[in-house]
Design an enzyme around this catalytic site. Structure first.
Site, mmCIF file in Angstrom:
data_model
loop_
_atom_site.group_PDB
_atom_site.id
_atom_site.type_symbol
_atom_site.label_atom_id
_atom_site.label_comp_id
_atom_site.label_asym_id
_atom_site.label_seq_id
_atom_site.Cartn_x
_atom_site.Cartn_y
_atom_site.Cartn_z
ATOM 1 N N ILE A 9 29.197 38.627 9.956
ATOM 2 C CA ILE A 9 28.717 39.039 11.266
ATOM 3 C C ILE A 9 29.734 39.930 11.953
ATOM 4 O O ILE A 9 29.396 40.730 12.805
ATOM 5 C CB ILE A 9 28.367 37.777 12.076
ATOM 6 C CG1 ILE A 9 27.342 38.118 13.123
ATOM 7 C CG2 ILE A 9 29.613 37.122 12.668
ATOM 8 C CD1 ILE A 9 26.542 36.941 13.554
ATOM 9 N N ASP A 10 30.995 39.812 11.543
ATOM 10 C CA ASP A 10 32.072 40.590 12.165
ATOM 11 C C ASP A 10 32.150 42.017 11.657
ATOM 12 O O ASP A 10 32.937 42.806 12.170
ATOM 13 C CB ASP A 10 33.423 39.899 11.898
ATOM 14 C CG ASP A 10 33.518 38.574 12.607
ATOM 15 O OD1 ASP A 10 32.923 38.445 13.695
ATOM 16 O OD2 ASP A 10 34.174 37.657 12.080
ATOM 17 N N ARG A 30 35.629 35.424 36.473
ATOM 18 C CA ARG A 30 34.970 34.343 35.732
ATOM 19 C C ARG A 30 34.885 34.724 34.263
ATOM 20 O O ARG A 30 34.875 35.905 33.925
ATOM 21 C CB ARG A 30 33.546 34.115 36.253
ATOM 22 C CG ARG A 30 33.473 33.604 37.653
ATOM 23 C CD ARG A 30 33.762 32.110 37.724
ATOM 24 N NE ARG A 30 33.632 31.587 39.067
ATOM 25 C CZ ARG A 30 34.572 31.670 40.008
ATOM 26 N NH1 ARG A 30 35.728 32.272 39.748
ATOM 27 N NH2 ARG A 30 34.368 31.168 41.209
ATOM 28 N N ARG A 88 25.366 34.306 16.680
ATOM 29 C CA ARG A 88 25.109 34.323 15.235
ATOM 30 C C ARG A 88 23.790 33.672 14.823
ATOM 31 O O ARG A 88 23.469 33.649 13.622
ATOM 32 C CB ARG A 88 26.272 33.709 14.476
ATOM 33 C CG ARG A 88 26.531 32.254 14.694
ATOM 34 C CD ARG A 88 27.785 31.806 13.922
ATOM 35 N NE ARG A 88 27.943 32.490 12.687
ATOM 36 C CZ ARG A 88 29.075 33.094 12.285
ATOM 37 N NH1 ARG A 88 30.142 33.035 13.019
ATOM 38 N NH2 ARG A 88 29.125 33.706 11.144
#
Lengths: 342, 342, 342, 342
Positions: C126-127, C265, C274
């Protein structure tokens, strides 16, 4: 008439839709003029304004947030606050205010009305915990965002045989957890309204793994375990005595990992629940709220807030909406329990 | 008990969620058994069944359509239909039926109940036009799909200085057009409940172009112009006398192009409004409908249908839900008119 | 031929689409048989199998996760692991393996191939940090999810005049941060590839507030400040010496709040990046990867992995894909810097 | 430098992202000034301009359409058109033009460059049919919208045992049909590049029903049956000799209904494919195109267009991009055929 509009408290999808409806109908149907006050009650307190007419509200219906800005400023906690507000309203030639906000913002509105200010309120809380209205806008959007996240997490949980704990908004009321959990097919749902037994949760989780599916646990940020179950070591508290390491979600995931022997992970949805474009439900509701609010102002029916009752948008006294928190009734929770652990 | 379940009429997001809730609660809370009947009333009529247990309803909550299939078969229009149904129910050992469907399906349910069949109904219509319930599931999903399409079309309309006519579902009731139009910021909304004046629509469209924005016109498929405005040449009718060239949307776009001198295009949303995963609102509503339906069956409270009243899911006599179409009341339409032409 | 299929490492949208394409083409075009191995290399190691045919792959194209399960088991770290795998493959009558996974999974595949096992690899991360392929599937889905979250957060940031720090995946490579940050209009993007100066980030943030818009800072989980900027007190480290209190996102938000005087925040997107249904890009890419992989198997072209080069799906030696991490080149980062602080 | 920007042809998600990147980098990195020309080549032809600076491009990254408006005006088809453009550019003090558009718009750009106008082109076509670049922006968004529609239609098709024909964009090239069909799990995909045999399509459809699933047929609007299969009666042609009754989708649905004995319905996606917010892929691609285009202008590298090659954005001669249509190669179509009829 010249009418001021302000938005207070946390932002919420639908605020702009309310502003647009108020201004569109106010100008085109009634010929009123508007002025925007910036950043909640800070605006009238400090005389911070913004032009607000048909041009300014074009295209804002689908946009999250509020074009007027927001804050949690409370004029009653500021020396001479009320006098300043009255002076600024007078200086701006403002005959009436539409105040859009939650318990705090409408609480101020109620008191100001008692002191002679012409106010109409529009209830706003993403948590859906305001009394007097069936639903508040923003809630449906938040529930859909949480549900979509849960939909995504199911496949991850199952591919890795993991428990996934999803922490959603809701400090005092568990509406988002209840609806998102039901909609997302959660294995367990935990609410602030009812302390949970972490052993029971672990049992549900284990049972779910036995049928070869991985569990999703939805927990409201304000949910608490039974007294005594959360034993804290000193180093787990920060200097204010708060739990340090993440919130209840992370604590629960650690407990479940230990008790079930299955990996557990936490996802804290946080601010993505309150931003972005509103759902159709929220756009229609906030538009109808805005139309009813400007009608109330036009008729001089002050001290009221608008509210949804069934399919009707009505007016109720401001005081009725803000008195008490609307929490999840026990029967709604029990209705959901049939899905736990299966 | 052994309980049959069927789904009839057009498909609708939420059908599977109802089936799941009925079966999950029926099995785990009450210990009942289930059998699925395929393709609406055709199933019990022809004895077409499908296993239906906890395993079969796993994972179907987010799925559109119906795992049982659907049809528009009406056993009362078939010689000996009722007898066949009774025989097949007996053969299957079915004690009661949960019938999920719209006016037609529930109309059959009502008559069968009068003839001694144990039935509980769950109202389903994407058009939201069933009496007796504030909302039906599927409607919220359809409105969101239509709204998202309108959101997309705004930018196209403005980039090309074009009118875009969006035709949405709604033959007899304009709920989808009204809500999608309000939520999408439509310039004009046209419903079956009220004949429209094409000259007036052209005026709204022209006015919108004058403020430098392009208009979106939302029209329900069943909307009609004033008598006499739609003059048809012979070749525009097909052999059944129906208008040939597309529906009302296309006709309207042609008219607006001619009358305003600005290009106009039509988009017919069609079937994409009724498929796919349900929104959170629809998943919660259909789940609660299913839970209430199985409770009614378990209690032997037959001849009822479940309904939403405010935030409560209640039971009402089947006959009350199916008698008359719930159309858009004039005041809801007038509420929206303030946005027309601006 | 009888072909085994397995998926290893973290789950990723598109895994099921690969499996489906492999099986669909393998069966219908070539007449091969398939067996699924469960949970990555654990499957062939322990002989855990699952039936895998046309029926099993029906309807899985749009589903996230993997129907085969996954794990991070490495047979080379287990006593006699390779022998067990060979024995189990022989027992199952498996002639060849399709291994779908990232650096670890394909590293094992490479070594097994050297030891005589017939393997074809399909790259998954996924990276997007695998060498030898322009893109890996799952990445586009993750970037879209992160972008949609950023879209939502813009309105919240601006309504409250707050900085919002969004922490996205990427321990060693910042592709998700770079693409999601570019797509989401981030004010600053911080990557593992380049240590950041927290003072410079604070300057960007301040500059953004000056033009009356609130900043979004996108930070990869593996990004690090300049040496010495993150001074840790003992109690902020856990027993492994890792930072305790949340990740880099929370640390950065605290720093920015202090340095800019504006509330900040953090949102940690975590696992929602994912899971869930793949985008069209990922469905097409993973389908084409699957088709090319089964072609390679059919032709006996083992020891290869499939890869995207431009618009072509090609085969490269397994060893080329797994040698080195593909990080973001400095020129791609500098390309993005023009948007920082504006 | 003073630089003009214009957008021509059909609108496309990503146009605004290009404009923003050009202006942001042009102003902040190079100190250039900009002027927007309205409505494609009509702008420089008639001297229609719009201010274009940092303020005007704020917030437009996620918005579909084009803030500059568009048209299909061709100055070479207008008497004295080129001279007017040169005069207006001189009057506006414009040193160079960035022209964003498809074959027509860039064709004009090419000719103007030959006549001494400083132009850099940015390729735009939602159909992805421009030569010289791997992808054009807008295409990925269109494919995702079509895929989501197909996802929704699967459940409807199966609930009703119907064929659903989905007509997507693509008059001359079938890229959208191919990618959306692959991503959506279509049963058959029909492209303009290859005439289809309606009997073969009917066979695929029938086969699909035999495995108890309903088929989705994806057809590009420009796809055509084999010669002689579409026999038209006179009244089915309009006065231009075009087919009257809807497009190829509707014709095909009627044919399939007749030949397979199963109900068939058509959905024409139309304009919703080209509007609305771009996907991450398209936002990143269009941003990078814009950055490269302004670099080219800054360096005086005119007569070029930007293009994607693998993962690089490069510059190629304008003439190379616009000469010939990039259609779907036969091997890409055959790659997909393995899924037909299954």
């Amino acid at each position: 008439m010249r009418i001021g509009v302000l938005t207070g408290g946390g932002d919420c999808p639908g605020l702009n839709a309310v502003i647009r409806a108020v201004v569109r109908k106010g100008v085109t149907a009634y010929g009123h003029e508007f002025v925007g006050f910036r950043d909640g009650w800070k605006g009238p307190l400090e005389g911070l304004t913004k032009p607000l007419g048909i041009a300014e509200v074009r295209g804002i219906l689908p946009r999250g947030g509020t074009i007027l800005g927001s804050s949690r400023t409370n004029p009653f906690k500021i020396e001479g606050g009320v006098e300043k507000i009255k002076a600024n309203l007078a200086e701006q030639g403002v005959d009436a205010l539409v105040a859009i906000g939650g318990e705090d913002t409408l609480g101020v509105a109620t008191k100001l009305h008692d002191l002679g200010v012409n106010v109409v309120g529009v209830p706003k809380t993403i948590d859906n915990d305001l009394n007097g209205t069936d639903y508040t806008f923003g809630f449906d959007t938040a529930v859909n965002i949480a549900m979509e996240a849960i939909d995504r997490l199911h496949t991850t949980a199952e591919s890795h045989h993991r428990t996934l704990v999803v922490e959603v908004m809701g400090r005092h009321a568990g509406w988002i957890a209840l609806h998102a959990g039901l909609a997302g097919g959660a294995n367990v749902i935990l609410l602030p309204e009812r302390q949970f037994d972490v052993e029971q949760v672990a049992t549900y989780v284990t049972k779910r793994f036995q049928v070869e599916y991985a569990p999703i646990v939805v927990v409201a940020e304000g949910a608490q375990p039974l007294d005594g179950q959360m034993v804290l070591h000193n180093q787990e508290l920060d200097s204010f005595g708060h739990v340090r390491l993440g919130g209840i979600g992370q604590w629960l995931a650690e407990q479940l990992e230990e008790k079930t022997g299955k990996e557990a992970r936490t996802v804290v949805l946080g601010h993505i629940q309150r931003g972005g474009t509103p759902t159709a439900f929220d756009r229609v509701l906030s538009t109808r709220f805005g139309l009813q609010a400007i009608d109330a102002v036009h008729e001089g029916d002050f001290g009221k807030m608008v509210a949804l009752k069934g399919t009707d948008v009505v007016r109720i006294p401001l005081i009725e909406g803000t008195g008490e928190l609307k929490t999840v009734p026990i029967e709604r929770y029990e209705e959901a329990e049939v899905f736990f652990g299966n």
